[in-house]
Design a protein around this motif. Structure first.
Motif, PDB file in Angstrom:
ATOM      1  N   GLU A 212       0.830  -1.202   0.000  1.00 52.31           N
ATOM      2  CA  GLU A 212       0.000   0.000   0.000  1.00 52.31           C
ATOM      3  C   GLU A 212       0.870   1.259   0.000  1.00 52.31           C
ATOM      4  O   GLU A 212       0.538   2.259  -0.658  1.00 52.31           O
ATOM      5  N   LEU A 213       1.979   1.219   0.736  1.00 54.10           N
ATOM      6  CA  LEU A 213       2.910   2.341   0.700  1.00 54.10           C
ATOM      7  C   LEU A 213       3.427   2.574  -0.715  1.00 54.10           C
ATOM      8  O   LEU A 213       3.476   3.712  -1.201  1.00 54.10           O
ATOM      9  N   ARG A 216       0.785   4.071  -3.004  1.00 47.09           N
ATOM     10  CA  ARG A 216       0.537   5.485  -2.736  1.00 47.09           C
ATOM     11  C   ARG A 216       1.786   6.343  -2.895  1.00 47.09           C
ATOM     12  O   ARG A 216       1.738   7.564  -2.672  1.00 47.09           O
ATOM     13  N   ALA A 218       4.194   6.453  -0.895  1.00 50.31           N
ATOM     14  CA  ALA A 218       4.417   7.003   0.440  1.00 50.31           C
ATOM     15  C   ALA A 218       5.671   6.377   1.039  1.00 50.31           C
ATOM     16  O   ALA A 218       5.914   5.179   0.892  1.00 50.31           O
ATOM     17  N   ARG A 220       6.403   6.435   4.373  1.00 43.25           N
ATOM     18  CA  ARG A 220       6.172   5.935   5.730  1.00 43.25           C
ATOM     19  C   ARG A 220       4.706   6.103   6.084  1.00 43.25           C
ATOM     20  O   ARG A 220       3.941   6.764   5.365  1.00 43.25           O
ATOM     21  N   ALA A 221       4.322   5.512   7.211  1.00 43.80           N
ATOM     22  CA  ALA A 221       2.972   5.665   7.736  1.00 43.80           C
ATOM     23  C   ALA A 221       3.038   5.471   9.246  1.00 43.80           C
ATOM     24  O   ALA A 221       4.031   4.966   9.788  1.00 43.80           O
ATOM     25  N   THR A 257      -5.846   8.571   5.171  1.00 41.50           N
ATOM     26  CA  THR A 257      -5.883   7.573   6.238  1.00 41.50           C
ATOM     27  C   THR A 257      -6.708   6.364   5.822  1.00 41.50           C
ATOM     28  O   THR A 257      -7.504   6.425   4.886  1.00 41.50           O
ATOM     29  N   PHE A 278      -0.814   8.144   6.305  1.00 42.29           N
ATOM     30  CA  PHE A 278       0.292   8.020   5.354  1.00 42.29           C
ATOM     31  C   PHE A 278       1.100   9.318   5.244  1.00 42.29           C
ATOM     32  O   PHE A 278       0.543  10.412   5.185  1.00 42.29           O
ATOM     33  N   ASP A 279       2.419   9.129   5.206  1.00 46.64           N
ATOM     34  CA  ASP A 279       3.370  10.202   4.897  1.00 46.64           C
ATOM     35  C   ASP A 279       3.311  11.368   5.867  1.00 46.64           C
ATOM     36  O   ASP A 279       3.359  12.533   5.460  1.00 46.64           O
TER      37      ASP A 279
END
Length: 315
Positions: A212-213, A216, A218, A220-221, A257, A278-279
């Motif tokens: 998922e990161l 997206r 991204a 980090r989360a 989110t 996220f991020d």
């Protein structure tokens, strides 16, 4: 009628008013979510904030006995500085309007206003009439009556008060010491992301969250909850309100989110709703820890083991 403005010592009392009010600046630190859902009741954010120093009936008595000039003179002897406490309550009352019942709800924050009791006592002494004790507060959200719910005395307050909660604020107090057992519980918890069919454990990476990161783009989360500040158990309705403030704050910062759930595999702690955000940045994370009074959040970096980020005071 308005006494001196908060954080100043000079403001003319308004003789046209029917209650004695202390105007409160609606700064950025107050929760500003426009509406909240309280078990199906829509609470609406008030556009104007104040502290009611004296309700309508005692204000009428004071004006009749003392006159506006005397009330202004008494008010001028007090320091009207105030501070947020973050301690709040939800109040409920059924009023009668037009011969029909009107269910009313208010969400208030109790504030630190040292002059409040002294001013009321000074007025009571000058009038030679009793004024009952009550607590200074700011009404932030209302349903039913847009004016809110009056709290004339502590006996009435006890009847109106439904539950207490902590409101987010930037200058929240530091956390108490983090017991080793509680730290271990955070480390052993399961952090589930239902939308991704993911179950995250501290010290391990999670392939579905990594995917998922990547999707997206991204880096980090975090997994964060607003529930149970500093592990103080709140009513489910209080936690639901806090989660809405957290969601609104993240959305306002442009952070996307997904719903999350924090589970105790041993079953000793109830499930806490949370958010996978996220991020976020490290500074933003620290701000959330402080503002929502959390001991720790979970940090996830692509293909790296998840780890706990403790409140800055614990580092």
């Amino acid at each position: 009628m308005e006494p001196p403005a908060a954080h100043s010592s000079a403001r003319t009392l308004d003789p046209r008013g029917d209650a004695l009010l202390l105007a409160v600046a609606d700064g950025r630190d107050w929760p500003s979510t426009s509406t909240l859902d309280l078990g199906g009741t829509r609470l609406h954010r008030k556009a104007e904030l104040h502290v009611t120093l004296l309700g309508r009936e005692p204000t009428a008595s004071a004006r009749a006995k003392l006159g506006d000039a005397r009330i202004r003179a008494i008010a001028a002897t007090f320091d009207w500085r105030w501070h947020r406490t973050g301690a709040g309550s939800v109040l409920r009352k059924t009023k009668i309007e037009g011969g029909a019942p009107l269910p009313c709800t208010s969400l208030v924050e109790w504030i630190e206003l040292p002059a409040f009791s002294g001013f009321r006592m000074a007025l009571a002494e000058a009038m030679q009439l009793p004024i009952p004790d009550t607590l200074p507060h700011v009404t932030l959200y209302v349903a039913g009556d847009p004016a809110g719910i009056g709290v004339p005395d502590l006996t009435t307050l006890a009847v109106l008060r439904q539950f207490d909660l902590r409101l987010p604020r930037g200058d929240a107090p530091p956390p108490p010491a983090l017991p080793a057992a509680l730290h271990a519980a955070y480390a052993a918890a399961e952090y589930r992301i239902p939308n991704l069919s993911a179950c995250l454990h501290i010290g391990h990476s999670c392939a579905s969250i990594d995917a998922e990161l990547a999707r997206r783009n991204a880096r980090r989360a975090i997994v964060i909850t607003a529930c149970n500040p500093y592990s103080e158990t709140l009513a489910p309705a209080a936690n639901a309100l806090r989660q809405q403030w957290l969601q609104d704050e993240l959305e306002g910062a442009g952070i996307t989110t997904l719903p999350a759930e924090n589970h105790d595999p041993g079953g000793r702690w109830p499930c806490e709703p949370g958010l996978l955000a996220f991020d976020t940045s490290a500074d933003f994370d620290d701000g959330l820890l402080r503002r929502f009074e959390q001991h720790a959040i979970v940090v996830i970096e692509f293909s790296q083991p998840a780890h706990l980020l403790l409140h800055p005071s614990h580092r």
